[in-house]
Design a protein around this motif. Structure first.
Motif, mmCIF file in Angstrom:
data_model
loop_
_atom_site.group_PDB
_atom_site.id
_atom_site.type_symbol
_atom_site.label_atom_id
_atom_site.label_comp_id
_atom_site.label_asym_id
_atom_site.label_seq_id
_atom_site.Cartn_x
_atom_site.Cartn_y
_atom_site.Cartn_z
ATOM 1 N N SER A 75 0.844 -1.193 0.000
ATOM 2 C CA SER A 75 0.000 0.000 0.000
ATOM 3 C C SER A 75 0.878 1.241 0.000
ATOM 4 C CB SER A 75 -0.874 -0.001 1.262
ATOM 5 O OG SER A 75 -1.586 1.189 1.377
ATOM 6 N N ARG A 78 -0.793 7.120 2.925
ATOM 7 C CA ARG A 78 -1.991 7.949 2.815
ATOM 8 C C ARG A 78 -1.521 9.401 2.694
ATOM 9 N NH1 ARG A 78 -7.190 7.597 3.356
ATOM 10 N NH2 ARG A 78 -8.430 9.122 4.486
ATOM 11 N N TYR A 95 -6.978 -1.306 -5.478
ATOM 12 C CA TYR A 95 -7.972 -0.258 -5.270
ATOM 13 C C TYR A 95 -7.288 0.981 -4.716
ATOM 14 C CZ TYR A 95 -7.895 -1.383 -0.259
ATOM 15 O OH TYR A 95 -7.501 -1.591 1.028
ATOM 16 N N SER A 96 -7.982 2.093 -4.837
ATOM 17 C CA SER A 96 -7.560 3.339 -4.213
ATOM 18 C C SER A 96 -8.638 3.737 -3.226
ATOM 19 C CB SER A 96 -7.383 4.446 -5.260
ATOM 20 O OG SER A 96 -6.333 4.125 -6.138
ATOM 21 N N ILE A 98 -10.124 6.805 -1.751
ATOM 22 C CA ILE A 98 -10.127 8.240 -2.038
ATOM 23 C C ILE A 98 -11.184 8.894 -1.162
ATOM 24 C CG2 ILE A 98 -10.382 10.016 -3.806
ATOM 25 C CD1 ILE A 98 -9.733 7.809 -5.893
ATOM 26 N N ILE A 113 -7.989 11.486 -8.988
ATOM 27 C CA ILE A 113 -7.782 11.866 -7.596
ATOM 28 C C ILE A 113 -8.047 13.372 -7.504
ATOM 29 C CG2 ILE A 113 -6.224 11.854 -5.615
ATOM 30 C CD1 ILE A 113 -6.620 9.047 -6.917
ATOM 31 N N HIS A 119 -5.963 10.096 0.178
ATOM 32 C CA HIS A 119 -6.019 8.867 -0.612
ATOM 33 C C HIS A 119 -4.769 8.022 -0.419
ATOM 34 C CE1 HIS A 119 -3.888 11.778 -3.145
ATOM 35 N NE2 HIS A 119 -3.302 10.738 -3.727
ATOM 36 N N ASN A 120 -4.917 6.748 -0.758
ATOM 37 C CA ASN A 120 -3.777 5.843 -0.861
ATOM 38 C C ASN A 120 -4.177 4.727 -1.828
ATOM 39 O OD1 ASN A 120 -5.479 4.693 1.335
ATOM 40 N ND2 ASN A 120 -3.909 3.100 1.326
ATOM 41 N N HIS A 121 -3.178 3.986 -2.300
ATOM 42 C CA HIS A 121 -3.386 2.962 -3.321
ATOM 43 C C HIS A 121 -2.894 1.622 -2.772
ATOM 44 C CE1 HIS A 121 -3.869 6.557 -5.656
ATOM 45 N NE2 HIS A 121 -2.638 6.906 -5.365
#
Length: 167
Positions: A75, A78, A95-96, A98, A113, A119-121
């Protein structure tokens, strides 16, 4: 004339009459960045974000591009920023998150975005890397007076606000 040889002037409100009647082409010396990932990742940026990031080095004053990836199950930190981002997924799936919305993605998908959204991925694949191309308007904001800011949640959960040009 090359862009590097050109004298850069900042225009002010009273310079409105200096607007040229038609656009002119300013040809930079470099128009291509071959083999972006072979040039090596940006180590400081990659270490801070805890995943590899490769900068596309071209003379755009309005948009930037990076290539990054997440290893299986990895991941990103964030974070949020004052510039827009569009991610294009080159390979993998995940997934992201958001602003609290979970947006699934896979190879061939694009994800938007919004400005200042946390957010984070996340790469959800157990064995395959997820690679993406990120396009952002950070250079435009930096050129407008340093308004490209990024804030990340640090190791202990504290917020770390910074100007993007600080690296």
């Amino acid at each position: 004339m090359s862009q590097t040889a050109e004298v850069k002037k900042k225009y002010e409100s009273a310079d409105f009459d200096k607007t040229p009647p038609r656009p002119r082409v300013v040809m930079p010396d470099r128009l291509a960045h071959p083999h972006v990932e072979d040039a090596g990742r940006n180590e400081g940026y990659s270490q801070e974000r805890k995943h590899p990031v490769f900068f596309v080095d071209l003379p755009s004053h309005a948009i930037s591009m990076t290539i990054g990836w997440l290893e299986p199950g990895q991941s990103s930190n964030r974070h949020r920023h004052t510039y827009e981002t569009i991610l294009y997924v080159l390979e993998g799936e995940g997934y992201s998150d958001i602003q609290g919305r979970r947006i699934p993605w896979k190879q061939g998908d694009a994800v938007y975005i919004p400005v200042w959204a946390w957010h984070n991925h996340v790469n959800t694949h157990p064995t395959a890397r997820a690679r993406y191309l990120a396009c952002e308007n950070a250079p435009m904001l930096q050129n407008m007076g340093g308004v490209a800011l990024r804030e990340e949640v640090g190791e202990k959960g504290q917020s770390l606000l910074r100007h993007e040009e600080e690296g």
